[in-house]
Design an enzyme around this catalytic site. Structure first.
Site, PDB file in Angstrom:
ATOM      1  N   GLY A 169       0.820  -1.214   0.000  1.00 20.67           N
ATOM      2  CA  GLY A 169       0.000   0.000   0.000  1.00 20.67           C
ATOM      3  C   GLY A 169       0.852   1.261   0.000  1.00 20.67           C
ATOM      4  O   GLY A 169       2.089   1.207  -0.067  1.00 20.67           O
ATOM      5  N   PHE A 170       0.176   2.380   0.078  1.00 21.47           N
ATOM      6  CA  PHE A 170       0.831   3.695   0.025  1.00 21.47           C
ATOM      7  C   PHE A 170       1.822   3.866   1.190  1.00 21.47           C
ATOM      8  O   PHE A 170       3.035   4.026   0.996  1.00 21.47           O
ATOM      9  CB  PHE A 170      -0.272   4.759   0.030  1.00 21.47           C
ATOM     10  CG  PHE A 170       0.150   6.164   0.347  1.00 21.47           C
ATOM     11  CD1 PHE A 170       1.302   6.719  -0.193  1.00 21.47           C
ATOM     12  CD2 PHE A 170      -0.640   6.963   1.187  1.00 21.47           C
ATOM     13  CE1 PHE A 170       1.673   8.032   0.093  1.00 21.47           C
ATOM     14  CE2 PHE A 170      -0.278   8.269   1.476  1.00 21.47           C
ATOM     15  CZ  PHE A 170       0.875   8.806   0.944  1.00 21.47           C
ATOM     16  N   ILE A 171       1.321   3.775   2.419  1.00 22.82           N
ATOM     17  CA  ILE A 171       2.184   4.044   3.577  1.00 22.82           C
ATOM     18  C   ILE A 171       3.086   2.839   3.868  1.00 22.82           C
ATOM     19  O   ILE A 171       4.252   2.991   4.234  1.00 22.82           O
ATOM     20  CB  ILE A 171       1.323   4.437   4.804  1.00 22.82           C
ATOM     21  CG1 ILE A 171       0.485   5.689   4.474  1.00 22.82           C
ATOM     22  CG2 ILE A 171       2.209   4.699   6.027  1.00 22.82           C
ATOM     23  CD1 ILE A 171      -0.540   6.078   5.517  1.00 22.82           C
ATOM     24  N   TYR A 228     -15.650   3.382   9.133  1.00 20.02           N
ATOM     25  CA  TYR A 228     -14.181   3.362   9.144  1.00 20.02           C
ATOM     26  C   TYR A 228     -13.665   3.830  10.507  1.00 20.02           C
ATOM     27  O   TYR A 228     -12.819   3.185  11.132  1.00 20.02           O
ATOM     28  CB  TYR A 228     -13.626   4.260   8.030  1.00 20.02           C
ATOM     29  CG  TYR A 228     -12.123   4.437   8.079  1.00 20.02           C
ATOM     30  CD1 TYR A 228     -11.269   3.342   7.975  1.00 20.02           C
ATOM     31  CD2 TYR A 228     -11.553   5.702   8.250  1.00 20.02           C
ATOM     32  CE1 TYR A 228      -9.878   3.500   8.036  1.00 20.02           C
ATOM     33  CE2 TYR A 228     -10.173   5.870   8.310  1.00 20.02           C
ATOM     34  CZ  TYR A 228      -9.345   4.761   8.206  1.00 20.02           C
ATOM     35  OH  TYR A 228      -7.979   4.922   8.270  1.00 20.02           O
ATOM     36  N   LYS A 274     -11.539   1.693  13.410  1.00 22.52           N
ATOM     37  CA  LYS A 274     -10.224   2.071  13.965  1.00 22.52           C
ATOM     38  C   LYS A 274     -10.321   2.261  15.486  1.00 22.52           C
ATOM     39  O   LYS A 274      -9.411   1.881  16.226  1.00 22.52           O
ATOM     40  CB  LYS A 274      -9.705   3.346  13.294  1.00 22.52           C
ATOM     41  CG  LYS A 274      -9.221   3.114  11.868  1.00 22.52           C
ATOM     42  CD  LYS A 274      -7.952   2.262  11.829  1.00 22.52           C
ATOM     43  CE  LYS A 274      -7.398   2.088  10.447  1.00 22.52           C
ATOM     44  NZ  LYS A 274      -6.199   1.253  10.392  1.00 22.52           N
TER      45      LYS A 274
HETATM   46  N1  LIG Z   1      -3.573   7.460   3.904  1.00 22.59           N
HETATM   47  C1  LIG Z   1      -4.056   8.150   4.931  1.00 22.59           C
HETATM   48  O1  LIG Z   1      -4.246   9.373   4.852  1.00 22.59           O
HETATM   49  C2  LIG Z   1      -4.368   7.466   6.234  1.00 22.59           C
HETATM   50  C3  LIG Z   1      -4.896   8.255   7.297  1.00 22.59           C
HETATM   51  C4  LIG Z   1      -5.170   7.627   8.500  1.00 22.59           C
HETATM   52  C5  LIG Z   1      -4.902   6.292   8.678  1.00 22.59           C
HETATM   53  N2  LIG Z   1      -4.412   5.554   7.642  1.00 22.59           N
HETATM   54  C6  LIG Z   1      -4.134   4.133   7.870  1.00 22.59           C
HETATM   55  O2  LIG Z   1      -2.822   3.836   7.409  1.00 22.59           O
HETATM   56  C7  LIG Z   1      -2.770   2.494   6.932  1.00 22.59           C
HETATM   57  C8  LIG Z   1      -2.238   2.467   5.508  1.00 22.59           C
HETATM   58  O3  LIG Z   1      -3.111   3.266   4.689  1.00 22.59           O
HETATM   59  P1  LIG Z   1      -2.802   3.550   3.146  1.00 22.59           P
HETATM   60  O4  LIG Z   1      -3.312   4.889   2.830  1.00 22.59           O
HETATM   61  O5  LIG Z   1      -1.395   3.176   2.863  1.00 22.59           O
HETATM   62  O6  LIG Z   1      -3.794   2.503   2.462  1.00 22.59           O
HETATM   63  P2  LIG Z   1      -3.518   1.425   1.321  1.00 22.59           P
HETATM   64  O7  LIG Z   1      -4.859   0.908   0.924  1.00 22.59           O
HETATM   65  O8  LIG Z   1      -2.658   2.002   0.273  1.00 22.59           O
HETATM   66  O9  LIG Z   1      -2.700   0.305   2.088  1.00 22.59           O
HETATM   67  C9  LIG Z   1      -3.308  -0.693   2.878  1.00 22.59           C
HETATM   68  C10 LIG Z   1      -2.840  -2.045   2.367  1.00 22.59           C
HETATM   69  O10 LIG Z   1      -3.466  -3.049   3.176  1.00 22.59           O
HETATM   70  C11 LIG Z   1      -3.816  -4.127   2.331  1.00 22.59           C
HETATM   71  N3  LIG Z   1      -4.927  -4.876   2.915  1.00 22.59           N
HETATM   72  C12 LIG Z   1      -6.237  -4.524   2.954  1.00 22.59           C
HETATM   73  N4  LIG Z   1      -6.944  -5.493   3.549  1.00 22.59           N
HETATM   74  C13 LIG Z   1      -6.057  -6.476   3.892  1.00 22.59           C
HETATM   75  C14 LIG Z   1      -6.192  -7.722   4.533  1.00 22.59           C
HETATM   76  N5  LIG Z   1      -7.379  -8.193   4.952  1.00 22.59           N
HETATM   77  N6  LIG Z   1      -5.074  -8.472   4.724  1.00 22.59           N
HETATM   78  C15 LIG Z   1      -3.857  -8.032   4.303  1.00 22.59           C
HETATM   79  N7  LIG Z   1      -3.685  -6.847   3.680  1.00 22.59           N
HETATM   80  C16 LIG Z   1      -4.771  -6.084   3.482  1.00 22.59           C
HETATM   81  C17 LIG Z   1      -4.217  -3.481   1.017  1.00 22.59           C
HETATM   82  O11 LIG Z   1      -4.118  -4.397  -0.074  1.00 22.59           O
HETATM   83  C18 LIG Z   1      -3.247  -2.311   0.918  1.00 22.59           C
HETATM   84  O12 LIG Z   1      -2.128  -2.643   0.131  1.00 22.59           O
HETATM   85  C19 LIG Z   1      -4.185   1.937   7.068  1.00 22.59           C
HETATM   86  O13 LIG Z   1      -4.258   1.276   8.323  1.00 22.59           O
HETATM   87  C20 LIG Z   1      -5.039   3.194   7.110  1.00 22.59           C
HETATM   88  O14 LIG Z   1      -6.262   2.963   7.777  1.00 22.59           O
HETATM   89  C21 LIG Z   1      -4.128   6.107   6.419  1.00 22.59           C
END
Ligand SMILES: NC(=O)c1ccc[n+]([C@@H]2O[C@H](COP(=O)([O-])OP(=O)(O)OC[C@H]3O[C@@H](n4cnc5c(N)ncnc54)[C@H](O)[C@@H]3O)[C@@H](O)[C@H]2O)c1
Length: 338
Positions: free
Chosen positions: A23-25, A166, A170
């Protein structure tokens, strides 16, 4: 105070498990861990609810430029798979970023969010603890502050009013981690990220959509009158906060990771217009259910205990994201991804 001044040291031969690595982060954190010399094992299910697998594979290719990483395709809800993962790999700690993110999709399929974000985290903690793993950095979200009327949002605020599935997933996940930590004395940092942006940002997020559409001369949708406001955090600052929390946390501790400046939606659009060099055609829409009016992080605790210090000004961060997006190949792929 929960943090030690001395950085926690892991055994050199062990790896850090990064969930959500494609994923992104997750891809940004895994790359940073590799760059500083850590061994990394990745886990991701390549879930396609928010965006497609091809983009996640692209993220992973970028991670591999920074070092070798084994990436296991696995669901965090797969208890047997997790047990076997911890048997096969010597894992020293977990950076848990796998989740279903995004407020709007959570309204369509709330049960999927509760399964992945709450049950998945509980299963991961159980398997890790059974294998003797004691150190976690876990992604939560500013969304847990929900109907909070007081800004800035502090970690000590009561977070009992989630306004979307969502946010509820969390907030529920945080309680699961707290109860687990109190029973098994694990060290777990619960990290409340505030709207993260930068290269490889999810294509369903506003900045990514706005840049792509403004550049293509397509209209963008503005929900509400433009006065809603967000604390935007550049990806490099988030990564620094995640690594510091992973290294230092003792006990179960919550930290805000924000960008330290809040801008309105209208101001954000103006900044993006300037960076992209084109005016936006803005379509006004009603405010969406589940959206918060404002997010703003109180960073006192993160600064004091993690030396967290967001460095990137919004315009600089947007320019870096736009530079990444301008790459012709990336643009083509994102267009194909819809
Ligand atoms: N991007 C933001 O602004 C933001 C803000 C607050 C919190 N978050 C949290 O940060 C984390 C990463 O977010 P992101 O923006 O990189 O999202 P993202 O969707 O790019 O990354 C999440 C990854 O988790 C994987 N995933 C989803 N369900 C899964 C499962 N059941 N088993 C295994 N892998 C699974 C997805 O395939 C994805 O690659 C998440 O927990 C998100 O809730 C992100």
């Amino acid at each position: 105070m929960a943090c030690n001044a001395a950085r926690w040291r892991y055994a050199g031969h062990m790896a850090i498990l990064v969930t959500g690595v494609a994923g992104f982060i997750g891809s940004a954190c895994a790359s940073a861990l590799l760059r500083r010399g850590d061994a990394v094992v990745g886990l991701d299910s390549y879930d396609e609810l928010l965006y497609n697998r091809a983009l996640k594979e692209q993220n992973l290719s970028w991670v591999r430029r920074h070092g070798d990483v084994e990436c296991l395709e696995m669901d965090v809800c797969d208890a047997e798979g997790l047990t076997s993962l911890f048997k096969r790999h010597a894992i020293s700690g977990v950076v848990h970023l796998a989740a279903l993110a995004g407020v709007r999709s959570s309204i369509q399929v709330p049960h999927r969010y509760y399964d992945t974000n709450i049950t998945g985290t509980a299963r991961l903690l159980a398997a890790a603890t059974a294998a003797g793993v004691q150190r976690f950095a876990i992604a939560s979200s500013s969304s847990v502050y929900g109907g909070n009327k007081k800004v800035p949002f502090a970690e000590t605020d009561v977070v009992a009013e989630p306004i979307s599935p969502y946010a509820a997933s969390k907030a529920g996940m945080e309680l699961v981690v707290r109860s687990h930590a109190s029973m098994y004395a694990t060290n777990a940092a619960l990290l409340r990220f505030f709207t993260v942006y930068g290269p490889r940002q999810r294509p369903d997020m506003a900045i990514h959509k706005f840049m792509r559409r403004i550049a293509a001369g397509e209209p963008i949708e503005m929900f509400g009158d433009g006065s809603s406001a967000r604390d935007y955090t550049f990806i490099d600052d988030i990564v620094a906060g995640v690594l510091a929390a992973f290294d230092r946390v003792e006990g179960c501790r919550t930290y805000n990771l924000g960008g330290d400046h809040v801008v309105t939606l209208r101001e954000l659009i103006e900044c993006i217009e300037a960076v992209v060099g084109r005016p936006a055609q803005v379509l006004r829409r009603e405010m969406q259910p589940g959206d918060m009016l404002v997010t703003m992080a109180e960073l006192q605790r993160s600064r004091a205990e993690l030396d967290y210090c967001p460095q990137t000004q919004l315009v600089t961060g947007l320019e870096r994201m736009w530079e990444w997006m301008r790459d012709e190949a990336q643009e083509t792929r994102y267009k194909q991804a819809g």
